[in-house]
Design a protein around this motif. Structure first.
Motif, PDB file in Angstrom:
ATOM      1  N   LEU A   1      -2.723   6.241   5.457  1.00 40.64           N
ATOM      2  CA  LEU A   1      -2.229   5.863   4.137  1.00 40.64           C
ATOM      3  C   LEU A   1      -3.371   5.797   3.120  1.00 40.64           C
ATOM      4  O   LEU A   1      -3.248   6.287   1.990  1.00 40.64           O
ATOM      5  CB  LEU A   1      -1.517   4.516   4.230  1.00 40.64           C
ATOM      6  CG  LEU A   1      -0.614   4.123   3.055  1.00 40.64           C
ATOM      7  CD1 LEU A   1       0.549   5.103   2.933  1.00 40.64           C
ATOM      8  CD2 LEU A   1      -0.086   2.710   3.237  1.00 40.64           C
ATOM      9  N   THR A   2      -4.485   5.196   3.513  1.00 40.00           N
ATOM     10  CA  THR A   2      -5.627   5.094   2.603  1.00 40.00           C
ATOM     11  C   THR A   2      -6.217   6.468   2.313  1.00 40.00           C
ATOM     12  O   THR A   2      -6.653   6.742   1.186  1.00 40.00           O
ATOM     13  CB  THR A   2      -6.704   4.172   3.196  1.00 40.00           C
ATOM     14  OG1 THR A   2      -6.106   2.937   3.582  1.00 40.00           O
ATOM     15  CG2 THR A   2      -7.802   3.899   2.187  1.00 40.00           C
TER      16      THR A   2
ATOM     17  N   MET B   1      -1.246  14.693   0.505  1.00 36.97           N
ATOM     18  CA  MET B   1      -0.953  13.627   1.463  1.00 36.97           C
ATOM     19  C   MET B   1      -1.346  14.026   2.887  1.00 36.97           C
ATOM     20  O   MET B   1      -1.998  13.267   3.611  1.00 36.97           O
ATOM     21  CB  MET B   1       0.543  13.275   1.409  1.00 36.97           C
ATOM     22  CG  MET B   1       1.029  12.786   0.058  1.00 36.97           C
ATOM     23  SD  MET B   1       0.282  11.203  -0.389  1.00 36.97           S
ATOM     24  CE  MET B   1       1.012  10.915  -2.002  1.00 36.97           C
TER      25      MET B   1
ATOM     26  N   MET C   1      -4.520   9.281   2.233  1.00 35.21           N
ATOM     27  CA  MET C   1      -3.597   9.894   1.275  1.00 35.21           C
ATOM     28  C   MET C   1      -3.864   9.407  -0.146  1.00 35.21           C
ATOM     29  O   MET C   1      -3.962  10.203  -1.092  1.00 35.21           O
ATOM     30  CB  MET C   1      -2.155   9.562   1.658  1.00 35.21           C
ATOM     31  CG  MET C   1      -1.676  10.158   2.948  1.00 35.21           C
ATOM     32  SD  MET C   1       0.010   9.565   3.327  1.00 35.21           S
ATOM     33  CE  MET C   1       0.265  10.304   4.940  1.00 35.21           C
ATOM     34  N   GLY C   2      -3.968   8.083  -0.290  1.00 34.84           N
ATOM     35  CA  GLY C   2      -4.171   7.525  -1.619  1.00 34.84           C
ATOM     36  C   GLY C   2      -5.504   7.928  -2.220  1.00 34.84           C
ATOM     37  O   GLY C   2      -5.592   8.238  -3.429  1.00 34.84           O
ATOM     38  N   THR C   3      -6.562   7.951  -1.400  1.00 34.29           N
ATOM     39  CA  THR C   3      -7.899   8.285  -1.907  1.00 34.29           C
ATOM     40  C   THR C   3      -7.965   9.706  -2.422  1.00 34.29           C
ATOM     41  O   THR C   3      -8.445   9.970  -3.535  1.00 34.29           O
ATOM     42  CB  THR C   3      -8.953   8.077  -0.803  1.00 34.29           C
ATOM     43  OG1 THR C   3      -8.910   6.722  -0.351  1.00 34.29           O
ATOM     44  CG2 THR C   3     -10.346   8.387  -1.318  1.00 34.29           C
TER      45      THR C   3
ATOM     46  N   LEU D   1       1.056   6.935  -6.728  1.00 39.49           N
ATOM     47  CA  LEU D   1       0.071   7.995  -6.954  1.00 39.49           C
ATOM     48  C   LEU D   1       0.705   9.367  -6.758  1.00 39.49           C
ATOM     49  O   LEU D   1       0.385  10.321  -7.487  1.00 39.49           O
ATOM     50  CB  LEU D   1      -1.114   7.823  -6.007  1.00 39.49           C
ATOM     51  CG  LEU D   1      -2.066   6.664  -6.311  1.00 39.49           C
ATOM     52  CD1 LEU D   1      -3.080   6.494  -5.183  1.00 39.49           C
ATOM     53  CD2 LEU D   1      -2.801   6.903  -7.635  1.00 39.49           C
TER      54      LEU D   1
ATOM     55  N   VAL E   1       0.687   4.228  -2.832  1.00 32.11           N
ATOM     56  CA  VAL E   1       0.495   5.652  -2.549  1.00 32.11           C
ATOM     57  C   VAL E   1       1.669   6.461  -3.100  1.00 32.11           C
ATOM     58  O   VAL E   1       1.481   7.565  -3.633  1.00 32.11           O
ATOM     59  CB  VAL E   1       0.324   5.880  -1.040  1.00 32.11           C
ATOM     60  CG1 VAL E   1       0.316   7.371  -0.706  1.00 32.11           C
ATOM     61  CG2 VAL E   1      -0.962   5.233  -0.548  1.00 32.11           C
TER      62      VAL E   1
ATOM     63  N   ALA F   1       0.827  -1.205   0.000  1.00 31.65           N
ATOM     64  CA  ALA F   1       0.000   0.000   0.000  1.00 31.65           C
ATOM     65  C   ALA F   1       0.862   1.256   0.000  1.00 31.65           C
ATOM     66  O   ALA F   1       0.527   2.262  -0.655  1.00 31.65           O
ATOM     67  CB  ALA F   1      -0.934  -0.007   1.209  1.00 31.65           C
TER      68      ALA F   1
ATOM     69  N   THR G   1      -5.474  11.699  -3.239  1.00 28.98           N
ATOM     70  CA  THR G   1      -4.558  11.910  -4.361  1.00 28.98           C
ATOM     71  C   THR G   1      -5.153  11.388  -5.653  1.00 28.98           C
ATOM     72  O   THR G   1      -5.076  12.049  -6.706  1.00 28.98           O
ATOM     73  CB  THR G   1      -3.212  11.218  -4.089  1.00 28.98           C
ATOM     74  OG1 THR G   1      -2.670  11.692  -2.855  1.00 28.98           O
ATOM     75  CG2 THR G   1      -2.215  11.503  -5.200  1.00 28.98           C
TER      76      THR G   1
END
Length: 342
Positions: free
Chosen positions: A292-293, A76, A295-297, A42, A39, A35, A299
């Motif tokens: 972390l999730t 982030m 940040m990824g979502t 991304l 990220v 994960a 982005t």
């Protein structure tokens, strides 16, 4: 002795979700490392996504470090902040439908920004942040006072009450905006976008790192607070002090994001619910996953916002609001189905 009791109750309090790992306290697993790389990928895509040609222009390198790098860092930090606020609210309210958007905290932050603009023409970013944080804290505390007087706390009653309170505050902000002819201020806040982010306008978001550290240090106690006032008091934990601390952390995150970025809806609803379904409700081990999730979502949503109608840009709040509304409905349907099975 107290810490040992807190740890034992924290582990026992986790529900047996399917797919939850056998060791809930273990954080750095193979999926988590994967994960992290996802990220990071991304983030790299975000750095090189945009209308401006950073390769072909003479000042491309300068623009890269002035706009692209700050924007990606802001994404982030904002994603982690708003996802954390949802996680904290889920614990202290014992309700999976609660987050800053559904209890009026974001509306209070907007009212705080408006109040600062009324009192101080052309306020600095620090003043705007201070106003948003103070009003967010006051508004969240008012919500909790209302919540204490409500005996029926179903998964729907609590967010409906919060949405109603948020609608009242939003109406008040709209009235004040129209009366003082300051519609541009409130409109800019409602359009949550990372387009204006550049060097000198995002650095206060680093305060979110301090909030994350504090949250991790108090993870055990906040998990106990999520079991209810009686359990927390029995274990020797000051429940009211923890609620104030939780509200302060929420207010800092929401206030900073509101002042720097604007309104970011539903991120605190989507991410913690997904992580909770997979891993259970252990705050300490879930916090890295939630950050972390988040940040990824955000982005990914921002990348979509930049390319969907290029060379123009859609506000990221529009993408998040659409996705969040769909997820909100799916969670409601899932809970309804689970009640029928009982």
């Amino acid at each position: 002795m107290l810490m040992r009791s807190l740890n034992e109750v924290e582990i026992r309090s986790q529900p047996p979700f399917s797919g939850q790992s056998a060791n809930p306290q273990k954080i750095f697993t193979v999926p988590f490392v994967l994960a992290i790389f996802a990220v990071m990928a991304l983030g790299v895509i975000s750095l090189f996504t945009g209308v401006y040609d950073i390769w072909g222009q003479a000042d491309g390198r300068d623009m890269f470090f002035i706009t692209r790098v700050p924007r990606t860092i802001a994404l982030m930090l904002t994603g982690a902040a708003m996802a954390m606020t949802g996680l904290i609210m889920h614990l202290v309210t014992q309700n999976k439908m609660v987050e800053p958007t559904t209890i009026g905290t974001t509306e209070w932050a907007g009212l705080g920004l408006l109040a600062v603009y009324l009192l101080v023409p052309g306020p600095s970013l620090v003043l705007r942040m201070t106003g948003a944080i103070v009003f967010s804290f006051v508004g969240t505390m008012i919500f909790f006072l209302f919540l204490r007087r409500v005996r029926l706390r179903s998964s729907l009653i609590v967010p409906i009450m919060g949405l109603m309170l948020g609608a009242v505050i939003s109406a008040l902000s709209t009235f004040v905006t129209l009366y003082f002819n300051m519609s541009q201020v409130i409109e800019n806040w409602f359009i949550g976008s990372f387009a204006p982010v550049q060097i000198g306008r995002y650095e206060y978001l680093w305060i979110i790192v301090i909030v994350t550290v504090i949250l991790f240090l108090y993870a055990n106690r906040l998990t106990i607070a999520g079991l209810g006032e009686e359990v927390a008091t029995t274990l020797g934990v000051n429940y009211n002090r923890l609620i104030v601390l939780a509200n302060a952390l929420i207010a800092v995150c929401v206030g900073i994001v509101a002042a720097v970025i604007g309104n970011i809806p539903f991120l605190g609803l989507i991410v913690p619910n997904i992580i909770s379904m997979v891993r259970g409700d252990d705050l300490r081990s879930n916090l890295p996953w939630v950050c972390l999730t988040g940040m990824g979502t955000i982005t990914l949503c921002d990348i979509i916002a930049r390319v969907v109608i290029m060379p123009f840009e859609v506000p990221v709040s529009l993408i998040l609001g659409t996705v969040g509304a769909v997820v909100f409905i799916l969670i409601l349907l899932r809970q309804r189905r689970s009640r029928r099975l009982r």
